[in-house]
Design a protein around this motif. Structure first.
Motif, PDB file in Angstrom:
ATOM      1  N   GLN A 178      11.589  -0.381   6.837  1.00  0.00           N
ATOM      2  CA  GLN A 178      12.885  -1.053   6.769  1.00  0.00           C
ATOM      3  C   GLN A 178      13.780  -0.579   7.912  1.00  0.00           C
ATOM      4  N   PRO A 179      14.286  -1.493   8.733  1.00  0.00           N
ATOM      5  CA  PRO A 179      15.135  -1.090   9.868  1.00  0.00           C
ATOM      6  C   PRO A 179      16.417  -0.363   9.450  1.00  0.00           C
ATOM      7  N   ALA A 180      17.001  -0.724   8.317  1.00  0.00           N
ATOM      8  CA  ALA A 180      18.243  -0.064   7.888  1.00  0.00           C
ATOM      9  C   ALA A 180      17.997   1.404   7.558  1.00  0.00           C
ATOM     10  N   ALA A 238      -7.492 -16.305  17.973  1.00  0.00           N
ATOM     11  CA  ALA A 238      -6.175 -15.858  17.512  1.00  0.00           C
ATOM     12  C   ALA A 238      -6.260 -14.390  17.142  1.00  0.00           C
ATOM     13  N   GLN A 239      -5.169 -13.864  16.696  1.00  0.00           N
ATOM     14  CA  GLN A 239      -5.152 -12.473  16.256  1.00  0.00           C
ATOM     15  C   GLN A 239      -5.995 -12.311  15.009  1.00  0.00           C
ATOM     16  N   ASN A 240      -6.447 -11.096  14.801  1.00  0.00           N
ATOM     17  CA  ASN A 240      -7.241 -10.794  13.631  1.00  0.00           C
ATOM     18  C   ASN A 240      -6.380 -10.964  12.384  1.00  0.00           C
ATOM     19  N   GLY A 241      -6.918 -11.549  11.342  1.00  0.00           N
ATOM     20  CA  GLY A 241      -6.159 -11.869  10.147  1.00  0.00           C
ATOM     21  C   GLY A 241      -6.005 -10.726   9.167  1.00  0.00           C
ATOM     22  N   THR A 242      -6.489  -9.536   9.487  1.00  0.00           N
ATOM     23  CA  THR A 242      -6.374  -8.445   8.534  1.00  0.00           C
ATOM     24  C   THR A 242      -4.940  -7.946   8.467  1.00  0.00           C
ATOM     25  N   ASP A 243      -4.529  -7.592   7.261  1.00  0.00           N
ATOM     26  CA  ASP A 243      -3.175  -7.113   7.040  1.00  0.00           C
ATOM     27  C   ASP A 243      -3.218  -5.615   6.788  1.00  0.00           C
ATOM     28  N   SER A 244      -2.101  -4.951   7.012  1.00  0.00           N
ATOM     29  CA  SER A 244      -2.061  -3.509   6.839  1.00  0.00           C
ATOM     30  C   SER A 244      -1.906  -3.094   5.383  1.00  0.00           C
ATOM     31  N   ILE A 245      -1.580  -4.047   4.514  1.00  0.00           N
ATOM     32  CA  ILE A 245      -1.470  -3.742   3.092  1.00  0.00           C
ATOM     33  C   ILE A 245      -2.551  -4.506   2.336  1.00  0.00           C
ATOM     34  N   PRO A 246      -3.083  -3.910   1.267  1.00  0.00           N
ATOM     35  CA  PRO A 246      -4.163  -4.564   0.526  1.00  0.00           C
ATOM     36  C   PRO A 246      -3.656  -5.760  -0.276  1.00  0.00           C
ATOM     37  N   ASN A 247      -4.605  -6.513  -0.855  1.00  0.00           N
ATOM     38  CA  ASN A 247      -4.241  -7.701  -1.636  1.00  0.00           C
ATOM     39  C   ASN A 247      -3.478  -7.335  -2.901  1.00  0.00           C
ATOM     40  N   VAL A 248      -3.893  -6.282  -3.589  1.00  0.00           N
ATOM     41  CA  VAL A 248      -3.221  -5.840  -4.797  1.00  0.00           C
ATOM     42  C   VAL A 248      -2.396  -4.605  -4.453  1.00  0.00           C
ATOM     43  N   VAL A 249      -1.096  -4.706  -4.691  1.00  0.00           N
ATOM     44  CA  VAL A 249      -0.182  -3.636  -4.319  1.00  0.00           C
ATOM     45  C   VAL A 249       0.588  -3.197  -5.557  1.00  0.00           C
ATOM     46  N   THR A 250       0.700  -1.886  -5.736  1.00  0.00           N
ATOM     47  CA  THR A 250       1.501  -1.374  -6.833  1.00  0.00           C
ATOM     48  C   THR A 250       2.959  -1.274  -6.402  1.00  0.00           C
ATOM     49  N   LEU A 251       3.813  -1.039  -7.382  1.00  0.00           N
ATOM     50  CA  LEU A 251       5.237  -0.904  -7.076  1.00  0.00           C
ATOM     51  C   LEU A 251       5.490   0.309  -6.185  1.00  0.00           C
ATOM     52  N   LYS A 252       4.792   1.403  -6.448  1.00  0.00           N
ATOM     53  CA  LYS A 252       4.968   2.626  -5.652  1.00  0.00           C
ATOM     54  C   LYS A 252       4.542   2.398  -4.202  1.00  0.00           C
ATOM     55  N   GLU A 253       3.429   1.691  -3.995  1.00  0.00           N
ATOM     56  CA  GLU A 253       2.960   1.411  -2.626  1.00  0.00           C
ATOM     57  C   GLU A 253       3.934   0.500  -1.886  1.00  0.00           C
ATOM     58  N   SER A 254       4.462  -0.505  -2.583  1.00  0.00           N
ATOM     59  CA  SER A 254       5.389  -1.427  -1.917  1.00  0.00           C
ATOM     60  C   SER A 254       6.706  -0.740  -1.578  1.00  0.00           C
ATOM     61  N   ILE A 255       7.160   0.175  -2.436  1.00  0.00           N
ATOM     62  CA  ILE A 255       8.388   0.920  -2.125  1.00  0.00           C
ATOM     63  C   ILE A 255       8.150   1.848  -0.932  1.00  0.00           C
ATOM     64  N   GLY A 256       7.015   2.531  -0.911  1.00  0.00           N
ATOM     65  CA  GLY A 256       6.695   3.404   0.221  1.00  0.00           C
ATOM     66  C   GLY A 256       6.600   2.639   1.532  1.00  0.00           C
ATOM     67  N   TYR A 257       5.972   1.458   1.485  1.00  0.00           N
ATOM     68  CA  TYR A 257       5.854   0.614   2.679  1.00  0.00           C
ATOM     69  C   TYR A 257       7.231   0.177   3.162  1.00  0.00           C
ATOM     70  N   ALA A 258       8.090  -0.217   2.224  1.00  0.00           N
ATOM     71  CA  ALA A 258       9.433  -0.680   2.594  1.00  0.00           C
ATOM     72  C   ALA A 258      10.269   0.457   3.170  1.00  0.00           C
ATOM     73  N   LEU A 259      10.157   1.647   2.587  1.00  0.00           N
ATOM     74  CA  LEU A 259      10.941   2.776   3.107  1.00  0.00           C
ATOM     75  C   LEU A 259      10.490   3.191   4.504  1.00  0.00           C
ATOM     76  N   ARG A 260       9.218   3.033   4.802  1.00  0.00           N
ATOM     77  CA  ARG A 260       8.717   3.380   6.149  1.00  0.00           C
ATOM     78  C   ARG A 260       9.096   2.331   7.191  1.00  0.00           C
TER      79      ARG A 260
END
Length: 170
Positions: A41-43, A17-39
């Motif tokens: 998000q289709p809207a 199957a595909q490799n199970g690694t994710d592009s985001i780490p296990n522990v995510v801060t609020l700033k990292e999650s907002i940056g990821y979403a802004l990059r």
């Protein structure tokens, strides 16, 4: 027989199957999650694309004030002599080839459509900038709510795991 061959093929062939690694780490801060979403998000991406399209449309609308240069060229070769008859009897014209070139430059001083485009451009830019900012604000708001809800539920779960054994409910 067909089923047995199929089972033997499945047992001898390794399926990856595909490799199970994710592009985001296990522990995510609020700033990292907002940056990821802004990059991602289709809207937000669509709002940025709409803003770029609007800028190009404005440039197209204002291009009517740019100078225009037109050129033309013509070349004729007469195989059977000149098409112009001489007025003197017995004299044949020696014109076998004819060429001409032309260049014309013009500039619009007043055009109602271009004037309207220049007046509407600032409002159009403002609308699309506000649309982009609005979509970014919505994404930040949604991600912040979801992040805080996850933190709240995680803390409640930690409290429950501490309280329930003390109450002998488990």
């Amino acid at each position: 027989m067909l089923i047995i061959n199929f089972i033997l093929i499945l047992n001898t062939t390794s399926i990856f199957a595909q490799n199970g690694t994710d592009s985001i780490p296990n522990v995510v801060t609020l700033k990292e999650s907002i940056g990821y979403a802004l990059r991602n998000q289709p809207a937000v991406r669509q709002a940025a694309i709409d803003q770029q399209i609007n800028e190009r449309d404005i440039r197209i609308g204002l291009s009517g004030w740019l100078p225009q240069v037109n050129s033309s060229a013509a070349y004729n070769h007469y195989f059977k002599g000149s098409p112009v008859a001489s007025t003197t009897p017995g004299v044949v014209s020696s014109i076998d080839e004819f060429s001409s070139t032309g260049l014309q430059a013009s500039r619009v001083i007043y055009n109602n459509d271009v004037l309207l485009a220049s007046r509407a451009s600032k409002y159009s830019r403002l609308y699309y900038e506000q649309n982009t900012q609005s979509s970014q604000i919505n994404v930040v708001s949604d991600v912040s709510k979801a992040f805080l809800m996850c933190c709240y539920r995680k803390n409640n779960l930690i409290l429950l795991t501490r309280i329930l054994p003390a109450c002998n409910v488990v």
